[in-house]
Scaffold this motif. Sequence first.
Motif, PDB file in Angstrom:
ATOM      1  N   UNK B  30      68.397   5.431  41.441  1.00 61.38           N
ATOM      2  CA  UNK B  30      67.147   5.274  42.204  1.00 61.38           C
ATOM      3  C   UNK B  30      67.140   3.979  43.004  1.00 61.38           C
ATOM      4  N   UNK B  31      67.562   2.872  42.376  1.00 60.91           N
ATOM      5  CA  UNK B  31      67.545   1.594  43.101  1.00 60.91           C
ATOM      6  C   UNK B  31      68.522   1.637  44.287  1.00 60.91           C
ATOM      7  N   UNK B  32      69.650   2.326  44.096  1.00 60.83           N
ATOM      8  CA  UNK B  32      70.613   2.423  45.198  1.00 60.83           C
ATOM      9  C   UNK B  32      70.025   3.233  46.352  1.00 60.83           C
ATOM     10  N   UNK B  38      65.308   1.784  52.404  1.00 59.57           N
ATOM     11  CA  UNK B  38      64.387   0.817  53.040  1.00 59.57           C
ATOM     12  C   UNK B  38      65.136  -0.211  53.894  1.00 59.57           C
ATOM     13  N   UNK B  39      66.475  -0.167  53.845  1.00 58.89           N
ATOM     14  CA  UNK B  39      67.249  -1.127  54.652  1.00 58.89           C
ATOM     15  C   UNK B  39      67.304  -0.664  56.104  1.00 58.89           C
ATOM     16  N   UNK B  50      72.543  -1.797  50.867  1.00 59.84           N
ATOM     17  CA  UNK B  50      71.188  -2.041  51.367  1.00 59.84           C
ATOM     18  C   UNK B  50      70.523  -3.159  50.603  1.00 59.84           C
ATOM     19  N   UNK B  51      69.251  -2.925  50.214  1.00 56.02           N
ATOM     20  CA  UNK B  51      68.496  -3.952  49.482  1.00 56.02           C
ATOM     21  C   UNK B  51      68.512  -3.708  47.977  1.00 56.02           C
ATOM     22  N   UNK B  52      69.522  -3.003  47.475  1.00 51.48           N
ATOM     23  CA  UNK B  52      69.532  -2.639  46.043  1.00 51.48           C
ATOM     24  C   UNK B  52      69.402  -3.862  45.132  1.00 51.48           C
ATOM     25  N   UNK B 164      76.157  11.082  45.786  1.00 55.72           N
ATOM     26  CA  UNK B 164      75.482  11.454  47.044  1.00 55.72           C
ATOM     27  C   UNK B 164      74.904  10.229  47.728  1.00 55.72           C
ATOM     28  N   UNK B 165      74.316   9.348  46.907  1.00 56.33           N
ATOM     29  CA  UNK B 165      73.658   8.173  47.470  1.00 56.33           C
ATOM     30  C   UNK B 165      74.672   7.213  48.083  1.00 56.33           C
TER      31      UNK B 165
END
Lengths: 88, 175
Positions: B30-32, B38-39, B50-52, B164-165
């Motif tokens: 989820x954090x990834x 949001x990046x 990103x902003x993980x 996938x992420x």
Amino acid sequence: MRLNTSIVIAGVTLIAGVVFQQPHIWVPLTVLVAGVIDLFTRQWVMSDRLGSMTELSLFLKMILALIGFYAMLGQFACLVLAGMWIFS
Amino acid sequence: MLDIAIYILLALAIFVVIFLGPYAGKMQASTLWVGKRIAPEGMDQEAPRGFQDAITPKHQDTMNTFLPISYVLILVLGTIKAWYLGVLLLVLAIVLMSIAQRFYPQGLNTYLRAIIAAMVNKMADYKKAGDEMRTDAAAEMLQRLNDLYIEVHDQNLPVPSIRDTQRMPLSGKTP
């Protein structure tokens, strides 16, 4: 109220164990308790709803998920235990 | 006495893997996903995740420390007891963890709300410490997280898989 399989299996095993005075009664007893807890909390655990104390809610969901997991595994343990009672 | 201590440690390590593993795995994915979503676009080279790192809650970092330690403990202590026991118990713990995963919340909203709550706490801590720069950065992250929550909470998205992420581009629209 819809019963789940772990409640039915643990309940039947518990009754048989008590009636025929078999050992290890704590197995179906704890599985039955876990199954009942799981029955009433599963919907909330799987939902996206969280209380105002988010971290506490998540921790509670983790505990309840583990109880549900125990109830699921426990029904197989009950079947194995019942088999041991019958064949020993 | 040493035997009992080894068995207690083994049981604890297996418990940690089964209890924390499913949550930590889902929170990590989820954090990834959220961090990449949001990046801003075009940052893939400088910040591939990103902003993980900025949005990961503290408790997730703690879990990410304890889980590998537990894996190693199971392997080492099991092997001390019998040459095959370490690998056997590790495989068993991982299988049980993947079964237990089905009992944990599956929706992304749950984890996104936890990330937002952790960010609110982080911002409050920075404010209390008088760290203006970090407070502003946390406020910006919080704004982005809230905007994302408003955007996705009606879609009832499941937690995406890490694989996938990882393939998803920054600010990508598909989980």
